[in-house]
Motif scaffolding. Sequence first.
Motif, PDB file in Angstrom:
ATOM      1  N   ARG A 170      24.888 104.274  48.767  1.00  0.00           N
ATOM      2  CA  ARG A 170      25.635 103.982  49.985  1.00  0.00           C
ATOM      3  C   ARG A 170      27.120 104.141  49.691  1.00  0.00           C
ATOM      4  N   THR A 171      27.796 104.916  50.509  1.00  0.00           N
ATOM      5  CA  THR A 171      29.211 105.214  50.286  1.00  0.00           C
ATOM      6  C   THR A 171      30.091 104.057  50.766  1.00  0.00           C
ATOM      7  N   PRO A 172      31.351 104.033  50.319  1.00  0.00           N
ATOM      8  CA  PRO A 172      32.279 103.015  50.834  1.00  0.00           C
ATOM      9  C   PRO A 172      32.392 103.040  52.363  1.00  0.00           C
ATOM     10  N   GLU A 173      32.408 104.237  52.941  1.00  0.00           N
ATOM     11  CA  GLU A 173      32.520 104.348  54.394  1.00  0.00           C
ATOM     12  C   GLU A 173      31.321 103.713  55.086  1.00  0.00           C
ATOM     13  N   GLU A 174      30.144 103.886  54.516  1.00  0.00           N
ATOM     14  CA  GLU A 174      28.944 103.288  55.112  1.00  0.00           C
ATOM     15  C   GLU A 174      28.995 101.764  55.039  1.00  0.00           C
ATOM     16  N   HIS A 175      29.482 101.231  53.941  1.00  0.00           N
ATOM     17  CA  HIS A 175      29.637  99.776  53.844  1.00  0.00           C
ATOM     18  C   HIS A 175      30.627  99.263  54.884  1.00  0.00           C
ATOM     19  N   ARG A 176      31.732  99.971  55.047  1.00  0.00           N
ATOM     20  CA  ARG A 176      32.748  99.534  56.008  1.00  0.00           C
ATOM     21  C   ARG A 176      32.217  99.592  57.439  1.00  0.00           C
ATOM     22  N   GLN A 177      31.410 100.627  57.728  1.00  0.00           N
ATOM     23  CA  GLN A 177      30.825 100.726  59.060  1.00  0.00           C
ATOM     24  C   GLN A 177      29.903  99.558  59.368  1.00  0.00           C
ATOM     25  N   ARG A 178      29.395  98.917  58.307  1.00  0.00           N
ATOM     26  CA  ARG A 178      28.510  97.765  58.491  1.00  0.00           C
ATOM     27  C   ARG A 178      29.266  96.437  58.482  1.00  0.00           C
ATOM     28  N   GLY A 179      30.570  96.508  58.565  1.00  0.00           N
ATOM     29  CA  GLY A 179      31.344  95.293  58.718  1.00  0.00           C
ATOM     30  C   GLY A 179      31.746  94.621  57.425  1.00  0.00           C
ATOM     31  N   ILE A 180      31.823  95.379  56.327  1.00  0.00           N
ATOM     32  CA  ILE A 180      32.265  94.837  55.044  1.00  0.00           C
ATOM     33  C   ILE A 180      33.643  95.416  54.734  1.00  0.00           C
ATOM     34  N   ASP A 181      34.593  94.542  54.481  1.00  0.00           N
ATOM     35  CA  ASP A 181      35.959  94.971  54.145  1.00  0.00           C
ATOM     36  C   ASP A 181      35.978  95.328  52.652  1.00  0.00           C
ATOM     37  N   LEU A 182      35.671  96.573  52.357  1.00  0.00           N
ATOM     38  CA  LEU A 182      35.549  97.048  50.983  1.00  0.00           C
ATOM     39  C   LEU A 182      36.866  97.676  50.540  1.00  0.00           C
ATOM     40  N   ARG A 183      37.392  97.205  49.413  1.00  0.00           N
ATOM     41  CA  ARG A 183      38.686  97.667  48.925  1.00  0.00           C
ATOM     42  C   ARG A 183      38.505  98.294  47.538  1.00  0.00           C
ATOM     43  N   LEU A 184      38.542  99.616  47.519  1.00  0.00           N
ATOM     44  CA  LEU A 184      38.394 100.360  46.268  1.00  0.00           C
ATOM     45  C   LEU A 184      39.701 100.321  45.476  1.00  0.00           C
ATOM     46  N   ARG A 185      39.567 100.650  44.197  1.00  0.00           N
ATOM     47  CA  ARG A 185      40.724 100.713  43.293  1.00  0.00           C
ATOM     48  C   ARG A 185      41.513  99.401  43.345  1.00  0.00           C
ATOM     49  N   THR A 186      40.798  98.301  43.478  1.00  0.00           N
ATOM     50  CA  THR A 186      41.411  96.976  43.521  1.00  0.00           C
ATOM     51  C   THR A 186      40.697  96.096  42.513  1.00  0.00           C
ATOM     52  N   GLU A 187      41.460  95.600  41.565  1.00  0.00           N
ATOM     53  CA  GLU A 187      40.888  94.834  40.458  1.00  0.00           C
ATOM     54  C   GLU A 187      41.270  93.360  40.579  1.00  0.00           C
ATOM     55  N   VAL A 188      40.261  92.497  40.499  1.00  0.00           N
ATOM     56  CA  VAL A 188      40.527  91.068  40.462  1.00  0.00           C
ATOM     57  C   VAL A 188      40.944  90.704  39.040  1.00  0.00           C
ATOM     58  N   THR A 189      42.099  90.083  38.899  1.00  0.00           N
ATOM     59  CA  THR A 189      42.655  89.771  37.579  1.00  0.00           C
ATOM     60  C   THR A 189      42.559  88.296  37.222  1.00  0.00           C
ATOM     61  N   GLU A 190      42.262  87.444  38.213  1.00  0.00           N
ATOM     62  CA  GLU A 190      42.176  86.010  37.919  1.00  0.00           C
ATOM     63  C   GLU A 190      41.357  85.313  38.994  1.00  0.00           C
ATOM     64  N   ILE A 191      40.587  84.325  38.578  1.00  0.00           N
ATOM     65  CA  ILE A 191      39.829  83.475  39.496  1.00  0.00           C
ATOM     66  C   ILE A 191      40.341  82.048  39.344  1.00  0.00           C
ATOM     67  N   ASP A 192      40.585  81.399  40.463  1.00  0.00           N
ATOM     68  CA  ASP A 192      41.027  80.000  40.478  1.00  0.00           C
ATOM     69  C   ASP A 192      39.971  79.181  41.218  1.00  0.00           C
ATOM     70  N   PRO A 193      38.926  78.696  40.527  1.00  0.00           N
ATOM     71  CA  PRO A 193      37.859  77.963  41.213  1.00  0.00           C
ATOM     72  C   PRO A 193      38.359  76.696  41.906  1.00  0.00           C
ATOM     73  N   ALA A 194      39.311  75.982  41.291  1.00  0.00           N
ATOM     74  CA  ALA A 194      39.808  74.746  41.894  1.00  0.00           C
ATOM     75  C   ALA A 194      40.521  75.023  43.217  1.00  0.00           C
ATOM     76  N   GLY A 195      41.286  76.107  43.245  1.00  0.00           N
ATOM     77  CA  GLY A 195      42.004  76.459  44.464  1.00  0.00           C
ATOM     78  C   GLY A 195      41.228  77.365  45.391  1.00  0.00           C
ATOM     79  N   ARG A 196      40.020  77.758  44.985  1.00  0.00           N
ATOM     80  CA  ARG A 196      39.184  78.679  45.773  1.00  0.00           C
ATOM     81  C   ARG A 196      39.977  79.920  46.185  1.00  0.00           C
ATOM     82  N   ARG A 197      40.425  80.644  45.177  1.00  0.00           N
ATOM     83  CA  ARG A 197      41.170  81.862  45.448  1.00  0.00           C
ATOM     84  C   ARG A 197      41.020  82.812  44.270  1.00  0.00           C
ATOM     85  N   VAL A 198      41.250  84.097  44.535  1.00  0.00           N
ATOM     86  CA  VAL A 198      41.262  85.112  43.486  1.00  0.00           C
ATOM     87  C   VAL A 198      42.556  85.900  43.592  1.00  0.00           C
ATOM     88  N   HIS A 199      43.005  86.405  42.450  1.00  0.00           N
ATOM     89  CA  HIS A 199      44.177  87.276  42.448  1.00  0.00           C
ATOM     90  C   HIS A 199      43.703  88.708  42.279  1.00  0.00           C
TER      91      HIS A 199
END
Length: 468
Positions: free
Chosen positions: A77-106
């Motif tokens: 399934r291509t990125p475009e197909e995922h987006r057409q199904r209502g998923i905000d898919l962001r390619l070339r984007t790397e999560v560098t940190e997870i903050d479980p206490a603050g419920r957020r990711v960088h």
Amino acid sequence: MGLNGDARGGDGRTERLVVIGGDAAGMSAASRARRLKGPGELEIVAFERGHFTSFSACGIPYWVGGEVDGRDRLIARTPEEHRQRGIDLRLRTEVTEIDPAGRRVHARDVDSGSGSWMPYDKLVLATGARPVRPDLPGADAPGVHGVQTLDDGQALLDTLARTRGRRAVVVGAGYIGVEMAEALIHRGFGVTVVDRGSEPMPTLDPDMGRMVHRAMEGLGITMVNDAEVTGILTGPQGRVRAVATTHAEYPADLVILGIGVRPETSLAREAGLPLGAHGGLLTDLAMRVRGHENIWAGGDCVEVLNLVSGQEQYVPLGTHANKHGQVIGTNAGGGYATFPGVVGTAVSKVCDLEIARTGLREKDARRVGLRYETVTIESTSRAGYYPGASPMTVKMLAERRTGRLLGVQIVGREGAAKRVDVAAVALTAGMTVEQMTALDLGYAPPFSPVWDPVLVAARKAAARVRAS
């Protein structure tokens, strides 16, 4: 679309599910959650640091070898197909940190370097695995390749197209190493496989691995076992020219690293999430990270329960990753599902030789303290008189005294590998080898002898258990 988000769930506001990783587990989870909840009920944002989503890494050796026509055939399934199904898919984007206490990711844009924090209500970790890259001189030299992503496969094909010499060395003789050796044979390379083990395919017992060894040599592959690689040697232009071991050097115009993978859990470790003995995330039956109500994990970054040994195991396979994703997406979407565990089933091939295994090897049984009996039988894929019947070897382990099936390994030609599925079902059901002898399996001369090879092994194992 920017990285920032300003909505959080709760108090009637739309909840946000953030998914880290855009392959099998992550996008299966996102897709399943979307089927259960619409965009007005659940916002889904998925981050993927690469160029592709929902692709088959298992198919890369067959693409490289020319059996699969083109990279796009491996994309489910291509990125475009995922987006057409209502998923905000962001390619070339790397999560560098997870903050479980603050419920957020960088998250950071790989190309621009810009980054920001995004809050979440629910989080899915599907960060996959990273190839083992040895800390050796020359391991990063031009002409040395790992094979994990579609980008890796394309880079390897580009190298094959411009490499004048036709000598390849594959380091490692597990699934990837064996399959890449075959792919390079198809590409017209002379192939040497260098491995530290006594026989190829360490997921098999050595006596069964020896059969794979002989078959690979029959294809013209040079097998070098019990060899520790000490370095990758380079020439005047810095390109690879040989692989050095403690005893010899093996000339190479191309090197493939097929040493295996480890769970990619650096983000989880830094966030203080629980990891197991193999470095993978630990989850409950619902694939929820232990001790964290709103975080799930699945795919190659987690450890799973082995239903035969009763212990946690690291088994990075796409089959499990997709099932994990379905379970996670169901739970994150407000439903209920569990993943009970695995029995360790896997199949592969070297040209026309099929290789299959499920359950425990002898050393696995010894490690967990099980006493067992083993039998090995020779049979054929079809009735012996039917054209095309080919030899097949089945090895079976059964627990002493109880007769509980512990494991099966099969090596043979056409029709051998998928027979392991019978044993996988028997293992999952906790059957004894005596019970297996009465299984009502399909029979006709074009498909099987009147006693299927798996049943022949079960009969012999049952007799061995009775005599023990």
